[in-house]
Design an enzyme around this catalytic site. Sequence first.
Site, PDB file in Angstrom:
ATOM      1  N   GLU A  62      42.540  36.161  45.782  1.00 32.12           N
ATOM      2  CA  GLU A  62      41.295  35.442  46.095  1.00 32.12           C
ATOM      3  C   GLU A  62      40.214  36.377  46.618  1.00 32.12           C
ATOM      4  O   GLU A  62      39.487  36.027  47.550  1.00 32.12           O
ATOM      5  CB  GLU A  62      41.555  34.340  47.130  1.00 32.12           C
ATOM      6  CG  GLU A  62      42.349  33.177  46.625  1.00 32.12           C
ATOM      7  CD  GLU A  62      41.665  32.448  45.495  1.00 32.12           C
ATOM      8  OE1 GLU A  62      40.432  32.532  45.375  1.00 32.12           O
ATOM      9  OE2 GLU A  62      42.389  31.843  44.708  1.00 32.12           O
TER      10      GLU A  62
HETATM   11  C1  FAD Z   1      50.843  37.092  43.848  1.00 30.96           C
HETATM   12  C2  FAD Z   1      49.470  37.072  43.251  1.00 30.96           C
HETATM   13  C3  FAD Z   1      48.911  35.866  42.856  1.00 30.96           C
HETATM   14  C4  FAD Z   1      47.685  35.845  42.209  1.00 30.96           C
HETATM   15  N1  FAD Z   1      47.211  34.670  41.693  1.00 30.96           N
HETATM   16  C5  FAD Z   1      46.125  34.703  40.863  1.00 30.96           C
HETATM   17  C6  FAD Z   1      45.718  33.544  40.133  1.00 30.96           C
HETATM   18  O1  FAD Z   1      46.326  32.474  40.240  1.00 30.96           O
HETATM   19  N2  FAD Z   1      44.656  33.649  39.300  1.00 30.96           N
HETATM   20  C7  FAD Z   1      43.964  34.807  39.150  1.00 30.96           C
HETATM   21  O2  FAD Z   1      43.025  34.835  38.374  1.00 30.96           O
HETATM   22  N3  FAD Z   1      44.314  35.915  39.836  1.00 30.96           N
HETATM   23  C8  FAD Z   1      45.373  35.889  40.685  1.00 30.96           C
HETATM   24  N4  FAD Z   1      45.754  37.012  41.371  1.00 30.96           N
HETATM   25  C9  FAD Z   1      45.002  38.249  41.158  1.00 30.96           C
HETATM   26  C10 FAD Z   1      44.254  38.712  42.383  1.00 30.96           C
HETATM   27  O3  FAD Z   1      43.147  37.910  42.603  1.00 30.96           O
HETATM   28  C11 FAD Z   1      43.926  40.206  42.135  1.00 30.96           C
HETATM   29  O4  FAD Z   1      45.133  40.913  42.305  1.00 30.96           O
HETATM   30  C12 FAD Z   1      42.862  40.705  43.066  1.00 30.96           C
HETATM   31  O5  FAD Z   1      41.632  40.127  42.761  1.00 30.96           O
HETATM   32  C13 FAD Z   1      42.738  42.229  42.999  1.00 30.96           C
HETATM   33  O6  FAD Z   1      42.641  42.675  41.700  1.00 30.96           O
HETATM   34  P1  FAD Z   1      43.578  43.893  41.214  1.00 30.96           P
HETATM   35  O7  FAD Z   1      44.971  43.535  41.516  1.00 30.96           O
HETATM   36  O8  FAD Z   1      43.226  44.184  39.812  1.00 30.96           O
HETATM   37  O9  FAD Z   1      43.189  45.104  42.140  1.00 30.96           O
HETATM   38  P2  FAD Z   1      41.903  46.042  41.998  1.00 30.96           P
HETATM   39  O10 FAD Z   1      40.706  45.202  41.737  1.00 30.96           O
HETATM   40  O11 FAD Z   1      42.205  47.136  41.052  1.00 30.96           O
HETATM   41  O12 FAD Z   1      41.795  46.618  43.462  1.00 30.96           O
HETATM   42  C14 FAD Z   1      42.635  47.666  43.960  1.00 30.96           C
HETATM   43  C15 FAD Z   1      42.077  48.137  45.304  1.00 30.96           C
HETATM   44  O13 FAD Z   1      40.774  48.692  45.106  1.00 30.96           O
HETATM   45  C16 FAD Z   1      39.820  48.033  45.931  1.00 30.96           C
HETATM   46  N5  FAD Z   1      38.566  47.887  45.199  1.00 30.96           N
HETATM   47  C17 FAD Z   1      38.389  47.434  43.947  1.00 30.96           C
HETATM   48  N6  FAD Z   1      37.089  47.432  43.631  1.00 30.96           N
HETATM   49  C18 FAD Z   1      36.424  47.867  44.701  1.00 30.96           C
HETATM   50  C19 FAD Z   1      35.045  48.067  45.001  1.00 30.96           C
HETATM   51  N7  FAD Z   1      34.073  47.774  44.126  1.00 30.96           N
HETATM   52  N8  FAD Z   1      34.713  48.549  46.215  1.00 30.96           N
HETATM   53  C20 FAD Z   1      35.660  48.806  47.136  1.00 30.96           C
HETATM   54  N9  FAD Z   1      36.972  48.640  46.913  1.00 30.96           N
HETATM   55  C21 FAD Z   1      37.358  48.160  45.714  1.00 30.96           C
HETATM   56  C22 FAD Z   1      40.421  46.679  46.258  1.00 30.96           C
HETATM   57  O14 FAD Z   1      39.920  46.131  47.470  1.00 30.96           O
HETATM   58  C23 FAD Z   1      41.910  47.010  46.319  1.00 30.96           C
HETATM   59  O15 FAD Z   1      42.237  47.465  47.600  1.00 30.96           O
HETATM   60  C24 FAD Z   1      46.955  37.038  42.060  1.00 30.96           C
HETATM   61  C25 FAD Z   1      47.498  38.243  42.543  1.00 30.96           C
HETATM   62  C26 FAD Z   1      48.738  38.265  43.113  1.00 30.96           C
HETATM   63  C27 FAD Z   1      49.306  39.587  43.570  1.00 30.96           C
END
Ligand code: FAD
Length: 626
Positions: free
Chosen positions: A476
Amino acid sequence: MAYRDTLEFLLHDWLRLGDLLQRPRFEDHSRETVTAVLDTCERIARDKYAPFNRLVDTEEPRFDGERVILPQATHEAWKAYAESGMLSASQDADIGGLQLPYLVESAANTFFAKASVSIGAGMLTTGNANLLMAHGNPAQQQVFAMAEFAGRWAGTMCLSEPQAGSSLSDITTRAVPDDGGDGAAGRACAWDTDPLGPRYRLRGNKMWISAGEHELTENIVHLVLAKIPGPDGALVPGTRGISLFVVPKRMVDATGRLTGERNDVALAGLNHKCGWRGTTNTLLNFGEGRFRPRSGVGGGLDGQGAGAVGWLVGRPGEGLRCMFHMMNEARIGVGLAATMLGFAGYEAALDYALQRPQGRPVGAAGKDPSRPQVRIVEHADVKRMLLAQKAYCEGALALELYCARLVDEQRTGEGATAKEASLLLEVLTPIAKSWPSEWCLEANSLAIQVHGGYGYTRDFPVEQYWRDNRLNMIHEGTHGIQALDLLGRKVVMDGGAGLALLGSRVEATALRAQADTQLAGFAQALATAWDQVAAATHQAWDGASPEEALANATPYLQAFGHAVIAWIWLDVALACRGEAPPTPAAQGRLSAMRYFFAYELPRLDAWLGVVARREAVCREMREDAF
Ligand SMILES: Cc1cc2nc3c(=O)[nH]c(=O)nc-3n(C[C@H](O)[C@H](O)[C@H](O)COP(=O)(O)OP(=O)(O)OC[C@H]3O[C@@H](n4cnc5c(N)ncnc54)[C@H](O)[C@@H]3O)c2cc1C
């Protein structure tokens, strides 16, 4: 203190739920009906959720190649939750809803989150259906939302993709008008006069989708973000190009009957999570060709097309705006889930500390080994850990309920107050999501610590609470993204109107507390803390580039959150001051407030220091120097 008493105090004595129930929308409700709803939810949570929390952790969801298998207990929990009516708790009575305030819905849902967040209740399904009620067309509402409210179908939100999590503007799922077949041999079919809305074919991969596949319900309603290509076939860059589609797992006709066909939504795999294992988490392929649903709902084409069939929700290009409807509710829901996991750990730690004999008191008496040991709750350091948990969890609960109350104000208040509630929610939502995610997770860590070595084993429940809670800083919108939203957008929007409005609420509490001799010192500390936040906001941006200002957005989020919780605690303390002598419950709350001001609020100096001087060490660190 029993959790139920804390909840009742916050609802009735602090947030004055009775006043809200006077409004016409809630005229069928009273304290008695609210009590009945809370009783029912507390009972279902105790009987159908709590006993199975460990089971769903150890018996992870399994895919047998055809179906995802979940423990029978999860099926029974879902059934009991759906039958309680909670899926449509705040919807209108004339469509079968309970027409309860969102505040009561949120409060009632806390029992499930505390009993087993892992099994999960209906947050995604309710949020999905509520979004359709706000942005879907009447047919979508009738077919999809009603089936979700009844618990026959479940909902998901499909935003993330393997390559696009925080940066949703980079999603690549495509949606093209479904004019029959795959555009080559198919007979022309009116895609834009479909009774369920303009019909599209979707292709792409969605990652991390919670509850994306299961057999709990006869159908699953996916709300999917995708891009409609321009005339040149290219995807519109940025968030402007994102639209929203409703994509069922099983095909339906315009009356909501299942047609017997599978839509082309295929499970590519289950993710194996650190915690929250009772709920599936999936990689879903849309339109990979595993299933070939026909076009033309209600007597359309014979030819079978490629791509998952989805119907546009709202207008093209407004997908993210519509999705935010679901995400704001979801963020309060995430904050509450984090809070309740913190509470579950706190209760376990308190219980343990009241029984575990270990060590003797500090001082001469404690040196005598012939004297019996004391229980660990008698050690000041264990009390410190318990008070920290109490201050984090009760403070977070109060904040979440306050935000839920603002949602009701936004929906049922008079013009100006409703507008103010919206503005406050804008500023507070990043805190409502992130503060409990960080500090109630810390509470879980302290709960493990109180248990000593036993806390580090799977024979006690606290390690699972920590694992379950670790998700909340990630999904989220990650912690870092919430911080950017707060400092980059929320506190500066409309010339800082939201920040100023929140400041006036903080000031009002401080003024009331000033008049109370026992609280005046805290009032002064709160006023100083808020001035520091306001000054640092200004200094962060003063002539700075966004790159400079936002490099310390996370410490800003932490400081802002702590200042907000200090305000909430002082306001709660004011509501405890009526009783003389104070009851143990009131004394406990006043001690938690004192703890927060003594041990937590001083952290603001460090956090805001780097914000105000725009500390550059992180931003300037060379990659090859790590
Ligand atoms: C168990 C679980 C349930 C989930 N459920 C859903 C769901 O139902 N529907 C759905 O759509 N998604 C869902 N998600 C996805 C979740 O919303 C994403 O994992 C989250 O938004 C982060 O995206 P990412 O994993 O690609 O990490 P990334 O976006 O790659 O981020 C990795 C790190 O980099 C940092 N970062 C990234 N961009 C920036 C920036 N511009 N500036 C500073 N820091 C940054 C982040 O804060 C993080 O620490 C779920 C995830 C999990 C693990």
